[in-house]
Design a protein around this motif. Structure first.
Motif, PDB file in Angstrom:
ATOM      1  N   GLU A 112       8.539 -36.799  -1.219  1.00  0.00           N
ATOM      2  CA  GLU A 112       8.380 -36.784  -2.674  1.00  0.00           C
ATOM      3  C   GLU A 112       8.794 -35.417  -3.212  1.00  0.00           C
ATOM      4  O   GLU A 112       8.238 -34.395  -2.807  1.00  0.00           O
ATOM      5  CB  GLU A 112       6.907 -37.050  -3.056  1.00  0.00           C
ATOM      6  CG  GLU A 112       6.690 -37.024  -4.563  1.00  0.00           C
ATOM      7  CD  GLU A 112       5.229 -36.823  -4.984  1.00  0.00           C
ATOM      8  OE1 GLU A 112       4.353 -36.669  -4.117  1.00  0.00           O
ATOM      9  OE2 GLU A 112       4.989 -36.795  -6.199  1.00  0.00           O
ATOM     10  N   ILE A 158       3.352 -43.404  -4.868  1.00  0.00           N
ATOM     11  CA  ILE A 158       2.739 -42.238  -4.205  1.00  0.00           C
ATOM     12  C   ILE A 158       1.516 -42.720  -3.412  1.00  0.00           C
ATOM     13  O   ILE A 158       1.366 -42.425  -2.232  1.00  0.00           O
ATOM     14  CB  ILE A 158       2.368 -41.149  -5.240  1.00  0.00           C
ATOM     15  CG1 ILE A 158       3.643 -40.615  -5.902  1.00  0.00           C
ATOM     16  CG2 ILE A 158       1.577 -40.016  -4.594  1.00  0.00           C
ATOM     17  CD1 ILE A 158       3.390 -39.673  -7.089  1.00  0.00           C
ATOM     18  N   GLY A 159       0.651 -43.496  -4.086  1.00  0.00           N
ATOM     19  CA  GLY A 159      -0.540 -44.026  -3.414  1.00  0.00           C
ATOM     20  C   GLY A 159      -0.177 -45.016  -2.317  1.00  0.00           C
ATOM     21  O   GLY A 159      -0.790 -45.028  -1.253  1.00  0.00           O
ATOM     22  N   TYR A 161       2.530 -45.128  -0.388  1.00  0.00           N
ATOM     23  CA  TYR A 161       3.009 -44.485   0.842  1.00  0.00           C
ATOM     24  C   TYR A 161       1.976 -43.512   1.427  1.00  0.00           C
ATOM     25  O   TYR A 161       1.956 -43.297   2.633  1.00  0.00           O
ATOM     26  CB  TYR A 161       4.346 -43.784   0.587  1.00  0.00           C
ATOM     27  CG  TYR A 161       5.501 -44.758   0.524  1.00  0.00           C
ATOM     28  CD1 TYR A 161       5.778 -45.604   1.590  1.00  0.00           C
ATOM     29  CD2 TYR A 161       6.318 -44.837  -0.595  1.00  0.00           C
ATOM     30  CE1 TYR A 161       6.832 -46.500   1.542  1.00  0.00           C
ATOM     31  CE2 TYR A 161       7.381 -45.732  -0.650  1.00  0.00           C
ATOM     32  CZ  TYR A 161       7.627 -46.562   0.433  1.00  0.00           C
ATOM     33  OH  TYR A 161       8.671 -47.454   0.393  1.00  0.00           O
ATOM     34  N   ARG A 162       1.128 -42.947   0.569  1.00  0.00           N
ATOM     35  CA  ARG A 162       0.073 -42.080   1.107  1.00  0.00           C
ATOM     36  C   ARG A 162      -0.851 -42.947   1.965  1.00  0.00           C
ATOM     37  O   ARG A 162      -1.265 -42.544   3.050  1.00  0.00           O
ATOM     38  CB  ARG A 162      -0.699 -41.411  -0.037  1.00  0.00           C
ATOM     39  CG  ARG A 162      -1.625 -40.333   0.466  1.00  0.00           C
ATOM     40  CD  ARG A 162      -2.306 -39.598  -0.672  1.00  0.00           C
ATOM     41  NE  ARG A 162      -1.425 -38.627  -1.317  1.00  0.00           N
ATOM     42  CZ  ARG A 162      -1.389 -38.407  -2.619  1.00  0.00           C
ATOM     43  NH1 ARG A 162      -2.156 -39.103  -3.441  1.00  0.00           N
ATOM     44  NH2 ARG A 162      -0.585 -37.489  -3.114  1.00  0.00           N
ATOM     45  N   LEU A 167       3.635 -40.125   3.397  1.00  0.00           N
ATOM     46  CA  LEU A 167       4.093 -39.305   2.271  1.00  0.00           C
ATOM     47  C   LEU A 167       4.016 -37.808   2.560  1.00  0.00           C
ATOM     48  O   LEU A 167       2.990 -37.312   3.014  1.00  0.00           O
ATOM     49  CB  LEU A 167       3.250 -39.614   1.035  1.00  0.00           C
ATOM     50  CG  LEU A 167       3.735 -38.957  -0.244  1.00  0.00           C
ATOM     51  CD1 LEU A 167       4.901 -39.741  -0.826  1.00  0.00           C
ATOM     52  CD2 LEU A 167       2.618 -38.860  -1.272  1.00  0.00           C
ATOM     53  N   THR A 168       5.097 -37.094   2.292  1.00  0.00           N
ATOM     54  CA  THR A 168       5.079 -35.630   2.291  1.00  0.00           C
ATOM     55  C   THR A 168       5.550 -35.181   0.916  1.00  0.00           C
ATOM     56  O   THR A 168       6.623 -35.602   0.462  1.00  0.00           O
ATOM     57  CB  THR A 168       6.035 -35.055   3.366  1.00  0.00           C
ATOM     58  OG1 THR A 168       5.585 -35.497   4.637  1.00  0.00           O
ATOM     59  CG2 THR A 168       6.036 -33.544   3.354  1.00  0.00           C
ATOM     60  N   THR A 169       4.743 -34.363   0.253  1.00  0.00           N
ATOM     61  CA  THR A 169       5.093 -33.899  -1.089  1.00  0.00           C
ATOM     62  C   THR A 169       5.708 -32.503  -0.998  1.00  0.00           C
ATOM     63  O   THR A 169       5.166 -31.624  -0.336  1.00  0.00           O
ATOM     64  CB  THR A 169       3.849 -33.889  -1.989  1.00  0.00           C
ATOM     65  OG1 THR A 169       3.337 -35.219  -2.026  1.00  0.00           O
ATOM     66  CG2 THR A 169       4.169 -33.447  -3.404  1.00  0.00           C
TER      67      THR A 169
END
Ligand code: AMP
Length: 192
Positions: A112, A158-159, A161-162, A167-169
């Motif tokens: 992300e 976001i939620g 894949y989290r 998820l990596t931001t």
């Protein structure tokens, strides 16, 4: 390896996808590029999407799911791909998971690129000020609408894949080489 590059319009997904392609030999699968090529070629698919794209609306899920599946079955995607601008809705993400699992593949990592709205707006304004050719949807007015569409339809990913632990931001406001270094670090951590 299958990667998803994810972030608001103008976050730099395309730039980083191209660098990943050069470095890892994975093709960049950009639904935006594919749709613009279809418009350019004057195909029925292109014609059906042209007005929606110019307004900054999303094209229907089935349309992009169809073109991605067709593209992913090309031989150059044997080792995986970098998905750029797809998925953009939860149903698209679910369809992508299904498509990959049918092929005994999976998404390895979702990157992300986080960028403030004000920075995105400043980027559009500087592209216009520079006087180069800008896309029909690359104006401050359309960007504002594309951001609304992003927060409403795409940010829920976001939620999604989290929840999958994928998820990596990253700080998408850092200079391009620094964003690339953050991506390299995330890929190294994912492999470890
Ligand atoms: P992009 O080049 O990724 O910014 O995409 C440009 C435009 O193409 C978007 O504003 C949408 O109108 C359309 N588009 C691209 N990818 C998708 C997608 N995954 N789902 C729906 N519409 C898309």
């Amino acid at each position: 390896m299958n990667l998803v590059l994810f972030g608001p319009p103008g976050a730099g997904k395309g730039t980083q996808a191209k660098l990943l392609t050069e470095k890892h030999g994975l093709p960049q699968l950009s639904t935006g590029d594919m749709l613009r090529a279809a418009i350019e070629a004057g195909t029925p698919l292109g014609l059906s999407c042209k007005a929606l794209m110019a307004k900054g609306e999303l094209v229907p899920d089935e349309t992009v799911i169809g073109i991605i599946a067709e593209r992913y079955d090309q031989p150059d995607c044997k080792k995986g791909a970098v998905f750029d601008g797809f998925p953009r809705t939860v149903p698209q993400a679910q369809a992508l998971d299904r498509m990959l699992s049918e092929r005994r593949r999976k998404i390895d990592l979702v990157l992300e690129l986080k960028v403030d709205d004000a920075v995105l707006l400043a980027r559009v304004e500087s592209r216009i000020a520079a006087g180069g050719a800008v896309r029909a949807d690359d104006t401050p007015e359309t960007l504002k609408h594309r951001l609304e569409v992003y927060y409403k339809n795409t940010a829920p990913l976001i939620g999604f894949y989290r929840g999958q632990g994928k998820l990596t931001t990253l700080d998408g406001m850092a200079p391009i080489p620094e964003v690339t270094a953050q991506i390299d670090a995330a890929l190294g951590a994912a492999k470890a």
